[in-house]
Design an enzyme around this catalytic site. Structure first.
Site, PDB file in Angstrom:
ATOM      1  N   SER A  39       0.865  -1.187   0.000  1.00 50.54           N
ATOM      2  CA  SER A  39       0.000   0.000   0.000  1.00 50.54           C
ATOM      3  C   SER A  39       0.895   1.229   0.000  1.00 50.54           C
ATOM      4  O   SER A  39       2.078   1.133   0.306  1.00 50.54           O
ATOM      5  CB  SER A  39      -0.870   0.022   1.257  1.00 50.54           C
ATOM      6  OG  SER A  39      -0.078   0.373   2.375  1.00 50.54           O
ATOM      7  N   ASP A  40       0.351   2.378  -0.311  1.00 50.80           N
ATOM      8  CA  ASP A  40       1.108   3.606  -0.103  1.00 50.80           C
ATOM      9  C   ASP A  40       0.953   4.000   1.376  1.00 50.80           C
ATOM     10  O   ASP A  40       0.116   3.458   2.110  1.00 50.80           O
ATOM     11  CB  ASP A  40       0.638   4.722  -1.047  1.00 50.80           C
ATOM     12  CG  ASP A  40       1.719   5.805  -1.232  1.00 50.80           C
ATOM     13  OD1 ASP A  40       2.707   5.806  -0.474  1.00 50.80           O
ATOM     14  OD2 ASP A  40       1.571   6.659  -2.126  1.00 50.80           O
ATOM     15  N   TYR A  41       1.749   4.942   1.774  1.00 54.04           N
ATOM     16  CA  TYR A  41       1.879   5.398   3.163  1.00 54.04           C
ATOM     17  C   TYR A  41       0.521   5.682   3.844  1.00 54.04           C
ATOM     18  O   TYR A  41      -0.159   6.641   3.469  1.00 54.04           O
ATOM     19  CB  TYR A  41       2.698   6.680   3.123  1.00 54.04           C
ATOM     20  CG  TYR A  41       3.407   7.088   4.369  1.00 54.04           C
ATOM     21  CD1 TYR A  41       4.783   6.960   4.478  1.00 54.04           C
ATOM     22  CD2 TYR A  41       2.723   7.660   5.419  1.00 54.04           C
ATOM     23  CE1 TYR A  41       5.453   7.383   5.599  1.00 54.04           C
ATOM     24  CE2 TYR A  41       3.385   8.080   6.555  1.00 54.04           C
ATOM     25  CZ  TYR A  41       4.752   7.940   6.640  1.00 54.04           C
ATOM     26  OH  TYR A  41       5.417   8.370   7.769  1.00 54.04           O
ATOM     27  N   GLY A  55      -2.134   4.465   3.308  1.00 51.68           N
ATOM     28  CA  GLY A  55      -3.229   4.400   2.330  1.00 51.68           C
ATOM     29  C   GLY A  55      -4.372   3.512   2.815  1.00 51.68           C
ATOM     30  O   GLY A  55      -5.537   3.743   2.468  1.00 51.68           O
TER      31      GLY A  55
END
Ligand code: NOJ
Length: 746
Positions: free
Chosen positions: A287-289, A291
């Site tokens: 996932s992104d930060y 997210g």
């Protein structure tokens, strides 16, 4: 004596290369499966979730620090991966924790945003894409990986391949511009560069293509905002670079922050299906930060626990920084919401990657002090940084003033004034996401110019900053301008004015730079403007009033040396823009591969698709860039005017260098499908060649076109060609070309 030094310097390389051989695929696959399954069999649920967790390291004035809580999680086997930690000394301490203080001793992944270099910084990706030089781009990634891997890293959060038609969006700096096909070529080059042929080679690292998907199409260009796209646009314009990265064997992929058509990308099963089932991606998804957590704010999950469940069920294997998995996933499994086999699948992907990286054979593979010392800022890296920077510069305008072009600046006794906030600056020249790049290694433009011009002939005045409204230094700048024979203005954005969370609604020069420029211009002296920015700016005033413009972007560690090489003619600029430069913000999104509409632009007919105040065309079209020489295109030929699906058409054009200096020209091939079962763009880039041409020389440049180049997504989302008429266009940019028709038969 010399020999000994050389040996000790290169011995670590030689040794490392020796261990870098990859085993035959089948053999290693079954060994890997056995190893990983056996390991999973010994893991507790908590340890599995630990492998699915990625937490950030911190940095303080004294150096890198790991939050004490995170350290405890690592030791407990509850955090198996760290990002933002680097240097061999430091990462060795962390790897020791994982290997010696956890129950199973599983080594960690060390991730970092090595987006355009690690310590030696290359041009921002958008700039480097303007080189249209895939070999050069691949080499940048290869060298960046070498330097980062030498610093203890084994995983980069790159390449970023988000196509974008919206320069308001600050992250265009990190991507490859507006074209899906070109971006796909570059994506593949960067993946091959970072990963090489063998991930367990300690000079390569795992790549992570991001941000999946359509992050580059936020409403109104605002970072993180809603993305609402037709399936046709998604597949035709935004997904191709990801597919190319997968084809090139990318090891991991990062989901995007945004939603796509109502579903956050972090839990978007439709996107994940395309990735896993249509493209067959078997690697790791991160996932992104935070997210995952943000799905609560999106209004898609009732709480973080549910968000974690949605993400893992969709196919996210690793949670970056959100601790959603760490804090809640165990409970979700115990409650039967998530099955342990889903968890095992995610863990398997993480462990597979660690295996492929060679970490189970040697957790310290990337942690060799002498390799680090030998690679960082080595000559090969710095030389390449200069070459990449030189090839990324785009000459936008070079009109004669009293009969003579201002560029290149001829040697002589001219008094030069260098004016502007970026004329004596280090850090901004490295651009956004400059990883561990050290500003002290950057030469300022003033310093670089001083190496070529005697101090008596060069005067620098800052004039203003890149931000704010302080005009107090205008006076000195105007004074310098009045005394000069030639003025070079170093204007543009600082590195924080583009990149993540740096959307802008107005794309002129930020702060009071435009005012400064106008006042300096009023002095009536010849001016060369250097536009140093991370996105296409609105340059209409500059284009109307200034005779010479170089778009230099942010070019990394060697920005200034590259600019001076171009200013002095040591390097003939050859870059061409990969995003259209808008005339004004109201034209956005403005891009070359539009559709025709039922009422295409006609300046003489009011009731056509246009503005009443400006033309439709951008200021500088996609693919545009000038040179110190001039090329002429002629004699477009095609080998046949009808092809069947298994035939190939050859197209050729003659390109002549009519000027006095050698140059490199980027010759572009576009195709238009005149009619289809869904409407087709008025042109699409399908090929390009970058060739060196000597003065007076004519070169015949050839392209081949096959049915594959004519395929497109149809309304049932099948990817296929349709027989009929096509128009082929070859020229120096998307708005200027020779053209011929041909037909595809059944
Ligand atoms: C957030 C950014 O969107 C992403 O590109 C980056 O890789 C992560 N932060 C980690 O720094």
């Amino acid at each position: 004596m010399k020999k000994t030094i050389l040996l000790t310097r290169y011995l670590p390389f030689a040794l490392a290369m020796l261990f870098a051989s990859c085993e035959p695929a089948d053999q290693s696959k079954s060994d890997k499966e056995k190893f990983v399954n056996e390991l999973i069999g010994r893991m507790t649920l908590e340890e599995k979730i630990g492998q699915m967790t990625l937490l950030t390291n911190g940095w303080e004035v004294t150096g890198p620090v790991l939050n004490e809580d995170y350290r405890q999680e690592v030791i407990a086997g509850r955090c198996g991966n760290i990002f933002n930690a680097h240097t061999v000394v430091y990462n060795r301490v962390l790897q020791n924790l994982a290997v010696n203080e956890t129950r199973l001793g599983i080594p960690m992944l060390f991730g970092y945003d090595v987006v355009h270099g690690h310590k030696t910084i290359f041009p921002i990706p958008l700039a480097e894409a303007c080189s249209w030089n895939l070999e050069l781009i691949e080499k940048s990634a290869r060298l960046a990986a070498r330097e980062a891997a030498a610093s203890g890293l084994n995983w980069t959060f790159a390449p970023m391949v988000d196509v974008s038609r919206d320069p308001r969006w600050g992250r265009v700096a990190e991507g490859n511009g507006e074209d899906a096909w070109l971006s796909g070529q570059i994506a593949a080059a960067r993946v091959s560069g970072f990963q090489g042929d063998c991930l367990s080679n300690p000079f390569t690292m795992a790549a992570c293509v991001k941000h999946y998907a359509a992050y580059g199409a936020p409403m109104a260009g605002r970072d993180y905002a809603t993305v609402d796209l037709s399936e046709l646009s998604l597949r035709s314009q935004y997904l191709p670079p990801f597919e190319q990265a997968v084809k090139a064997g990318v090891a991991s992929i990062m989901t995007a922050f945004n939603e796509v058509n109502g579903v956050p990308a972090t839990a978007n099963t439709h996107l994940m299906n395309i990735l896993r089932n249509e493209w067959g991606f078997e690697g790791m998804v991160v996932s992104d930060y935070t997210g995952i957590n943000e799905m609560v704010q999106h209004g898609y999950a009732k709480d973080v626990k549910q968000a974690g469940e949605q993400a893992v069920a969709a196919g996210v294997d690793v949670d970056m920084q959100g601790c959603a998995f760490l804090n809640y996933l165990k409970k979700s499994v115990q409650q039967g919401v998530i099955s342990e086999s889903t968890i095992n699948q995610a863990v398997r992907r993480v462990l597979n990657l660690k295996y492929d990286l060679g970490l189970f054979s040697d957790p310290y593979l990337y942690l060799n002090d002498s390799v680090e010392a030998a690679v960082i800022y080595s000559k090969e890296l710095l030389d390449h940084a200069l070459e990449a920077a030189r090839q990324s510069i785009v000459l936008l305008k070079n009109e004669p003033v009293k009969g003579d072009k201002l560029l290149p600046i001829l040697p002589g006794s001219k008094k030069i004034a260098l004016i502007g906030p970026l004329g004596d600056n280090r850090e901004d020249l490295m651009g956004s996401w400059h990883a561990a790049g050290d500003p002290a290694k950057v030469t300022t433009l003033k310093e670089a110019l001083m190496q070529r011009w005697p101090e008596s002939q060069l005067r620098f005045a800052r004039g203003c900053e890149t931000f704010g409204d302080d005009r107090s230094a205008f006076g000195k700048a105007l004074e310098a301008a009045r005394q000069a024979d030639l003025i070079i203005m170093a204007l543009g954005e600082n590195y924080k004015q583009n990149g993540e969370a740096a959307s802008r609604s107005q794309l002129g020069l930020p702060g009071v730079q435009q005012e400064l420029l106008e006042q300096v211009a009023a002095a009536g002296k010849p001016i060369i403007v250097l536009v140093m920015a991370g996105r296409p700016l609105v340059l209409s005033w500059i284009d109307q009033h200034i005779p010479a413009i170089l778009n230099t972007w942010h070019l990394g560690t060697k920005t200034s040396e590259a600019i001076v090489d171009v200013l002095t003619g040591k390097m003939n600029p050859s870059g061409k823009v990969v995003m259209s430069f808008p005339k004004n913000e109201g034209q956005i999104p403005v891009y070359y591969n539009t559709k025709n509409s039922g009422r295409p632009f006609d300046p003489n007919n009011k009731y056509t698709s246009k503005y009443i105040d400006i033309p439709n065309a951008p200021l500088y079209p996609f693919g545009f860039g000038l040179s110190y020489t001039e090329y002429s295109y002629s004699d477009l030929r095609i080998s046949r005017d009808t092809i069947s699906k298994d035939q190939i058409l050859t197209a050729s054009v003659l390109v002549e260098n009519r000027g006095e200096v050698p140059g490199e020209e980027i010759i572009q091939l576009y195709i238009r499908d005149i009619m289809g079962s869904v409407t087709r763009p008025i042109k699409e880039l399908k090929g390009f060649k970058k060739v060196r041409i000597e003065p007076g020389q004519s070169i015949k440049v050839q392209f081949t076109i096959s049915e594959d180049d004519l395929k497109f997504y149809r309304s049932d989302f099948s990817y296929d060609s349709e027989p009929g008429e096509f128009r082929l266009m070859i020229g120096p940019n998307s708005a200027n070309y020779l053209s011929k028709s041909f037909f595809l038969t059944n």
